[in-house]
Write a protein that holds these residues in place. Structure first.
Motif, short mmCIF file in Angstrom:
data_model
loop_
_atom_site.label_atom_id
_atom_site.label_comp_id
_atom_site.label_asym_id
_atom_site.label_seq_id
_atom_site.Cartn_x
_atom_site.Cartn_y
_atom_site.Cartn_z
N UNK A 1 14.12 1.07 1.39
CA UNK A 1 13.38 2.25 0.90
C UNK A 1 12.14 1.84 0.12
N UNK A 2 12.20 0.69 -0.56
CA UNK A 2 10.99 0.27 -1.29
C UNK A 2 9.89 -0.17 -0.33
N UNK A 3 10.25 -0.88 0.72
CA UNK A 3 9.23 -1.25 1.72
C UNK A 3 8.60 0.00 2.33
N UNK A 4 9.41 1.01 2.57
CA UNK A 4 8.90 2.27 3.11
C UNK A 4 7.93 2.92 2.12
N UNK A 5 8.26 2.85 0.83
CA UNK A 5 7.38 3.40 -0.20
C UNK A 5 6.01 2.72 -0.16
N UNK A 6 5.98 1.40 -0.12
CA UNK A 6 4.68 0.71 -0.14
C UNK A 6 3.92 0.94 1.17
N UNK B 1 2.44 11.62 -5.85
CA UNK B 1 3.87 11.49 -5.53
C UNK B 1 4.05 11.18 -4.04
N UNK B 2 4.87 10.18 -3.77
CA UNK B 2 5.16 9.76 -2.41
C UNK B 2 6.61 10.13 -2.08
N UNK B 3 6.79 10.84 -1.00
CA UNK B 3 8.12 11.30 -0.60
C UNK B 3 8.73 10.32 0.41
#
Length: 421
Positions: free
Chosen positions: A93-98, A58-60
């Motif tokens: 937020x998706x770029x931050x996730x990757x 899990x990635x926060x």
């Protein structure tokens, strides 16, 4: 084979994309070693249900995703409309996730601990994947699904959906990481012709026509149907403007023949009050039932009890619910546009032409009346639909096809896989 699966949206309890990502990842985990990386918001539900044989990490990203999600809901005026705006708000937020995934797995990937990286969600072509360029091992993108234009005769419904931003959709092609995503992906899975037409032409050698929809045969399977005079026609889906649930109700209102049968409407949303008013105005309480929102298991049960699936949505990218109805042996009546147009042919159901609302109601009424008067044809269409759905769309079948794709991008297979073979 060990795959690193990127699935920011992956949740067994959340409809549409999250549950599709969950079931796809789970099916893959039954065949190979899989590490699924997802957002921390999915943790509670995944840990309760499990995720097959997969290892889950899990990635926060809530420090970015949380405020943006709240802002998007406020700008959209709720969670049922303006999906194009939601995708735009998801970009940072998706770029931050990757980026966080890359920081965590950079060393493992460089040391060859994974054979392939596969981003299965998000499925929109508008959100790029920096990992395509960063990954030192083969990278698979998709299945993607998007780029289905709004029908010109339904601009009022487009306004009801608050899709004003759809006019700016193609601006995503100028965002950072868009070009590298498509240049560096070793394979791109794209659902249906409307998505394939959106991709850069140079990606064709790496692209596979691979629908994102799938079925769980334990929930959606063929029952033993008894011959009966009163048939059940079923609609299942969110009650939102573009799905046009009112078309089925209007068809019943105009048809004494259909009123001898019954219509069940499964789902909830902003159109419910209008449907209730329509039912009351035409005195259809004896033959039209609003079931409300329910879980997948109950939807499968209702589909096995019903005979004909009426789905008048005029802008359906994938239409997973149509595949579920097919798996339950239902004869489907759909609009000849988008995902349903590929899922259904003359051996599996009826496609009615895209048309303005009044004409569409007449077409649906005629199709439903014709089927209701021919129970044997309904049975034959349903059986063929069931076989097609099980062969192509069961999650196990799709997982096995994905393994062929992994072998292809890894150089273990020469021939490019074909989903439709």
């Amino acid at each position: 084979m060990h795959a690193l699966i990127l699935a920011e949206d992956c949740n067994p309890d959340w409809p549409s994309l999250p549950v599709v990502g969950y079931k796809y990842a789970k099916a893959l985990s039954e065949h190979i070693d899989v590490t699924v990386v997802t957002q921390i918001r999915n943790r509670q539900n995944i840990e309760r249900e499990g995720l097959g044989q997969a290892k889950v990490v899990y990635i926060d990203t809530e420090v970015v995703a949380g405020p943006l999600h709240k802002l998007a809901i406020a700008l959209r005026g709720g969670q049922d409309v303006s999906w194009t705006l939601q995708m735009a708000m998801n970009y940072p937020s998706y770029l931050f996730f990757e980026w966080k995934v890359w920081q965590r797995y950079k060393a493992d990937l460089q040391q060859g601990k994974y054979d392939v990286v596969h981003r299965i969600t998000p499925m929109t072509p508008t959100l790029p994947s920096p990992m395509a360029a960063w990954s030192p091992v083969p990278f698979v993108l998709g299945p993607l699904n998007g780029n289905l234009p709004w029908p010109s005769c339904y601009t009022s419904r487009q306004k009801s959906e608050r899709e004003w931003m759809s006019h700016l959709r193609f601006g995503y092609k100028h965002l950072p990481y868009h070009a590298s995503t498509y240049e560096q992906s070793d394979c791109i899975l794209a659902a249906f012709d409307h998505t394939l037409s959106d991709l850069p032409k140079f990606t064709q050698p790496a692209t596979i026509n691979y629908p994102e929809v799938g079925i769980d045969p334990e929930l959606f399977h063929l029952p033993e149907r008894e011959t009966k005079e009163r048939l059940t026609i079923l609609y299942a889906g969110r009650l939102v403007p573009y799905k046009l649930p009112d078309v089925a109700v209007r068809a019943f209102a105009n048809s004494p023949a259909l009123q001898k049968h019954r219509l069940q409407i499964v789902g909830d949303g902003p159109e419910r009050s209008a449907l209730e008013q329509l039912i009351a105005e035409h005195g259809l309480e004896h033959c039209v039932e609003l079931v409300g929102r329910t879980n997948q298991a109950r939807v499968g049960e209702l589909m096995r009890q019903a005979d004909i699936f009426a789905f008048p949505s005029i802008r359906e990218l994938g239409a997973g619910v149509v595949v579920e109805a097919m798996a339950c042996g239902m004869a489907c009546v759909v609009v000849d546009y988008g995902g349903p147009a590929t899922l259904i042919d003359e051996t599996r159901g009826v496609k009615v032409p895209m048309a303005p609302l009044g004409e569409l109601v007449v077409s649906f009424q005629s199709a439903l009346e014709s089927l209701a008067a021919a129970p044997e044809r309904v049975r034959q269409l349903g059986q063929t639909a069931h076989k097609h759905a099980l062969h192509h769309y069961s999650w196990d079948a799709k997982a096995r096809k994905t393994l062929e794709i992994y072998d292809w991008v890894s150089g273990k297979r020469d021939a490019k896989p074909d989903f439709w073979s």
